[in-house]
Design an enzyme around this catalytic site. Structure first.
Site, PDB file in Angstrom:
ATOM      1  N   TRP A 103      30.878  -7.126  32.434  1.00  0.00           N
ATOM      2  CA  TRP A 103      30.693  -7.496  31.022  1.00  0.00           C
ATOM      3  C   TRP A 103      31.668  -8.586  30.602  1.00  0.00           C
ATOM      4  CZ3 TRP A 103      26.101  -6.268  30.174  1.00  0.00           C
ATOM      5  CH2 TRP A 103      25.565  -5.035  30.560  1.00  0.00           C
ATOM      6  N   ASP A 172      35.406  -6.512  23.217  1.00  0.00           N
ATOM      7  CA  ASP A 172      34.130  -5.820  23.381  1.00  0.00           C
ATOM      8  C   ASP A 172      34.468  -4.338  23.537  1.00  0.00           C
ATOM      9  OD1 ASP A 172      31.802  -4.657  24.319  1.00  0.00           O
ATOM     10  OD2 ASP A 172      31.468  -6.094  25.940  1.00  0.00           O
ATOM     11  N   LYS A 196      26.138   3.254  23.139  1.00  0.00           N
ATOM     12  CA  LYS A 196      26.968   4.097  24.002  1.00  0.00           C
ATOM     13  C   LYS A 196      27.692   5.172  23.204  1.00  0.00           C
ATOM     14  CE  LYS A 196      26.556   0.736  27.344  1.00  0.00           C
ATOM     15  NZ  LYS A 196      26.625  -0.710  27.481  1.00  0.00           N
TER      16      LYS A 196
HETATM   17  C1  PLP Z   1      26.509  -1.927  27.782  1.00  0.00           C
HETATM   18  C2  PLP Z   1      27.556  -2.915  27.556  1.00  0.00           C
HETATM   19  C3  PLP Z   1      27.244  -4.224  27.141  1.00  0.00           C
HETATM   20  C4  PLP Z   1      25.838  -4.733  26.984  1.00  0.00           C
HETATM   21  O1  PLP Z   1      25.252  -4.275  25.823  1.00  0.00           O
HETATM   22  P1  PLP Z   1      23.818  -4.794  25.335  1.00  0.00           P
HETATM   23  O2  PLP Z   1      23.729  -4.213  23.956  1.00  0.00           O
HETATM   24  O3  PLP Z   1      22.816  -4.239  26.289  1.00  0.00           O
HETATM   25  O4  PLP Z   1      23.821  -6.277  25.325  1.00  0.00           O
HETATM   26  C5  PLP Z   1      28.298  -5.081  26.905  1.00  0.00           C
HETATM   27  N1  PLP Z   1      29.571  -4.695  27.045  1.00  0.00           N
HETATM   28  C6  PLP Z   1      29.897  -3.438  27.444  1.00  0.00           C
HETATM   29  C7  PLP Z   1      31.342  -3.061  27.591  1.00  0.00           C
HETATM   30  C8  PLP Z   1      28.907  -2.516  27.709  1.00  0.00           C
HETATM   31  O5  PLP Z   1      29.226  -1.282  28.113  1.00  0.00           O
END
Ligand code: PLP
Length: 377
Positions: A103, A172, A196
């Site tokens: 990511w 993020d 998540k």
């Molecule tokens: C799942 C995830 C993403 C991607 O998320 P999307 O909403 O599918 O674009 C980005 N960063 C992290 C840390 C993730 O766990």
């Protein structure tokens, strides 16, 4: 099979059952209006109250000061990979990114479309099995911000504390937002895809410091400017109504449980039970190094890929679902986000002990030849 099983999925992931039951009712008839939540105008009083309450609860739970805006956006966390540098880096500007996994790499790739991106630290050579400590890297004084991923969902690593670099931080937090307390004031922007730890897929929460809203270069399109959404209370266009509403329910559930501090305590207990089980034998091997272990995603290997496949298959048959590791590292991954119950972790640990006993378990200290995880070959 029982009505609900233990769902270890990394995302979308398990949600509190009471949230799902409430959502099921409201999708048919919300607030006794004779229509469902997803059939209502986003400009209706009922829906505006939903958004306002979700924002207020998020501010309270995370201790977000008044000089930050809370935005409910679409496009997933992945759209933020581009939107952040597009808005915050003008021409000739630079930023520093810590490369701690897929990511982070994806964010680096997008950011390079907009500015000079430096990567002062990468744990790629060891298949992202750890995150850096302060002092392991230096950030160029010219960098506009330091970007990092608090929790690396795929590898099961997590920054135990936020970096102290003196730089404005951007993070993020898709897979660990609301899982532990932290001070948001060193951050310029924090974001998370909801699927998540906060709700269903479809909404991305962005928390941005107000003074950054005016940095956006003139050629950035309207929908991709943070200011557009900040000025319109996330209602410039139709927002992801259902996803925002479910996030609101999850936030109410979290408040009732005692807030982030209470949640963190439970998360630490859950993770400790699982890591202790891994550490008590050589049969299971954790992927993440000590000091970098995630409270949210616990990654581990068995002695062989064949045993891993058998483990996952038998676990699934017993109602322990979603334990297959990400294809880039193989092995097993137990995602134990906020809504994942402690009883589920205890059930998994009991299953692990039983599986080891039946399938050539080695006692502690006895080191079996261990296979190299796929990603390291
Ligand atoms: C799942 C995830 C993403 C991607 O998320 P999307 O909403 O599918 O674009 C980005 N960063 C992290 C840390 C993730 O766990």
């Amino acid at each position: 099979m029982p009505e609900r099983i233990y769902n270890f999925s990394a995302g979308p992931s398990t949600l509190p059952e009471e949230v799902l039951s409430q959502a099921a009712k409201d999708i048919v008839n919300f607030n006794n209006r004779g229509m469902g939540l997803i059939e209502m105008s986003h400009r209706s009083k009922d829906f505006i109250a939903v958004v306002d309450e979700a924002e207020a609860n998020l501010r309270e739970l995370m201790g977000i000061p008044a000089n930050y805006k809370v935005l409910f956006l679409q496009g997933g966390a992945s759209t933020q990979f581009a939107m952040i540098p597009m808005n915050l880096l003008g021409s000739g500007k630079s930023a520093a990114y810590l490369n701690t996994g897929v990511w982070a790499k994806k964010a680096i790739k997008e950011a390079r479309l907009f500015g000079d991106i430096q990567v002062p630290y990468s744990s790629e050579e060891s298949n992202f099995d750890h995150v850096p400590k302060d002092g392991d890297y230096t950030v160029d004084p010219a960098a506009e911000y330091l970007y990092f991923v608090t929790n690396n969902t795929i590898y099961g690593t997590q920054f135990p504390a936020m970096p102290k670099s003196g730089k404005m931080l951007i993070s993020d937090m898709s897979s660990d937002i609301l899982s532990r307390e932290f001070d948001i004031t060193p951050f310029g922007l924090v974001y998370a895809g909801a699927q998540k730890n906060m709700g269903p897929a479809g909404v991305t929460v962005v928390i941005i410091r107000e003074d950054l809203l005016d940095r956006t270069p003139a050629n950035v399109p309207t929908m991709l400017r943070y200011k557009t959404h900040a000025d319109n209370g996330s209602m410039f266009n139709t927002p992801p109504c259902f996803a925002i509403y479910v996030v609101g329910l999850v936030l109410k559930w979290l408040k009732k449980l005692g807030g982030v501090a209470a949640m963190e305590k439970i998360n630490r207990e859950k993770a400790a039970i699982l890591y202790q089980a891994i550490d008590s034998t050589d049969y299971y091997r954790g992927h993440a190094k000590a000091g970098s272990r995630s409270l949210m995603n616990v990654t581990f290997n068995l002695p062989t890929p064949e045993l891993e496949a058998q483990f996952i298959k038998e676990a699934t048959a017993q109602g322990l679902d979603g334990l297959k590791g990400h294809r880039s590292i193989g092995g097993c991954r137990a995602s134990i986000y906020n809504a994942f119950p402690k009883a589920g972790v205890e059930t998994l640990v009991a299953f692990m002990k039983e599986f080891e006993k039946k399938n050539g378990g080695h006692s502690h200290g006895d080191t079996p030849p261990h296979h190299i995880p796929t990603g390291q070959r």
